[in-house]
Design an enzyme around this catalytic site. Structure first.
Site, PDB file in Angstrom:
ATOM      1  N   ASP A  50       0.837  -1.202   0.000  1.00 19.14           N
ATOM      2  CA  ASP A  50       0.000   0.000   0.000  1.00 19.14           C
ATOM      3  C   ASP A  50       0.869   1.249   0.000  1.00 19.14           C
ATOM      4  OD1 ASP A  50      -2.157  -1.683   0.334  1.00 19.14           O
ATOM      5  OD2 ASP A  50      -2.160  -1.455   2.515  1.00 19.14           O
TER       6      ASP A  50
HETATM    7  N1  URA Z   1      -1.230  -6.058   3.705  1.00 22.04           N
HETATM    8  C1  URA Z   1      -1.684  -4.786   3.794  1.00 22.04           C
HETATM    9  O1  URA Z   1      -2.707  -4.534   4.398  1.00 22.04           O
HETATM   10  N2  URA Z   1      -0.988  -3.823   3.183  1.00 22.04           N
HETATM   11  C2  URA Z   1       0.165  -4.039   2.518  1.00 22.04           C
HETATM   12  O2  URA Z   1       0.753  -3.098   1.984  1.00 22.04           O
HETATM   13  C3  URA Z   1       0.617  -5.361   2.442  1.00 22.04           C
HETATM   14  C4  URA Z   1      -0.098  -6.358   3.042  1.00 22.04           C
END
Ligand code: URA
Length: 244
Positions: A102
């Site tokens: 993310d």
């Molecule tokens: N899980 C998440 O919630 N965000 C990420 O960036 C990776 C795994």
């Protein structure tokens, strides 16, 4: 295996549209044979010629980036945000991120131009483990941590069993640091898992990806993987074990 027009576009011959025209005009040969079918798939070992000139094969490259928060893990962003590729400006090959982190997540992300390697690293059937450290709001009790471990019902189905470890608790701020290891990579999975137990994630870092960590690196730094590291990851995906 990749579609012929994609291979031509990636090799810099022409745009994908123009590449399709070249194929339809009979100007493209695969292993010495003229191919006019747009759907034709070719592998790395096939020889592709355009108007009598053989394509130069791009060497496969593999990078580990310690992604900082505030970067999107795609090749381009329509909203003009910074992407992980902005952190590897010197790389000439057409690399792309292996899976996603993310915008607000930091930590290990791999980049490569090797589609098959990317598939091995991201498809859940190969069970490459990814460990995350999450700072969460609230202090999950043993029962909630067990729930995360056994699997949680999310809107896209049950999560596979995970490994969970409480690292520390801050009673004053009512927060906890929890380590969680999973091998799936669904969209915002870790955040959604913690949401499901009522402890939303405040901060998230991917500490490790298979055998790789950010150890000794600063956020924003990238390095090329060694041939040995790439091989180790392949062996891990194919056998579930680290090289013998
Ligand atoms: N899980 C998440 O919630 N965000 C990420 O960036 C990776 C795994």
């Amino acid at each position: 295996m990749e579609r012929l027009q994609k291979v031509l576009a990636q090799a810099g011959v022409a745009s994908r549209r123009k590449a399709e025209t070249l194929i339809l005009e009979g100007k493209v040969k695969v292993n010495g044979v003229v191919i006019r079918e747009l759907g034709t798939k070719v592998s790395k070992s096939d020889s592709v010629e355009v108007e009598g000139v053989e394509l130069v094969k791009e060497r496969n490259v593999y990078y580990l980036l310690y992604k900082p928060r505030g970067y999107i893990s795609t090749v381009e962003d329509d909203k003009g945000r910074k992407t992980v590729l902005d952190l590897l400006p010197h790389v000439e090959e057409r690399i792309f991120p292996v899976g996603r982190l993310d915008y607000d997540t930091s930590g290990v992300i791999l980049l490569t131009n090797d589609g098959e390697f990317s598939y091995l690293m991201t498809h859940p059937k190969f069970k490459i483990h990814k460990t995350y450290v999450a700072k969460v709001k609230g202090i999950p009790n043993r029962e909630l941590l067990k729930k995360l471990e056994r699997g949680i019902e999310l809107e896209d189905g049950m999560t596979a069993p995970a490994k969970v470890k409480m690292q520390s608790v801050d009673k004053k701020t009512g927060t906890a640091i929890v380590e969680i290891t999973i091998h799936e990579g669904r969209n915002r999975q870790v955040r959604r898992m913690f949401d499901a137990i009522g402890c939303p994630v405040l901060k998230l870092k991917r500490e490790s990806f298979g055998t790789l960590t950010t150890y000794g690196m600063n956020a924003g730094e990238a390095r090329e993987l060694t041939t040995h590291e790439v091989k180790q990851l392949r062996v891990l995906a194919e056998t579930g074990k680290i090289g013998h």
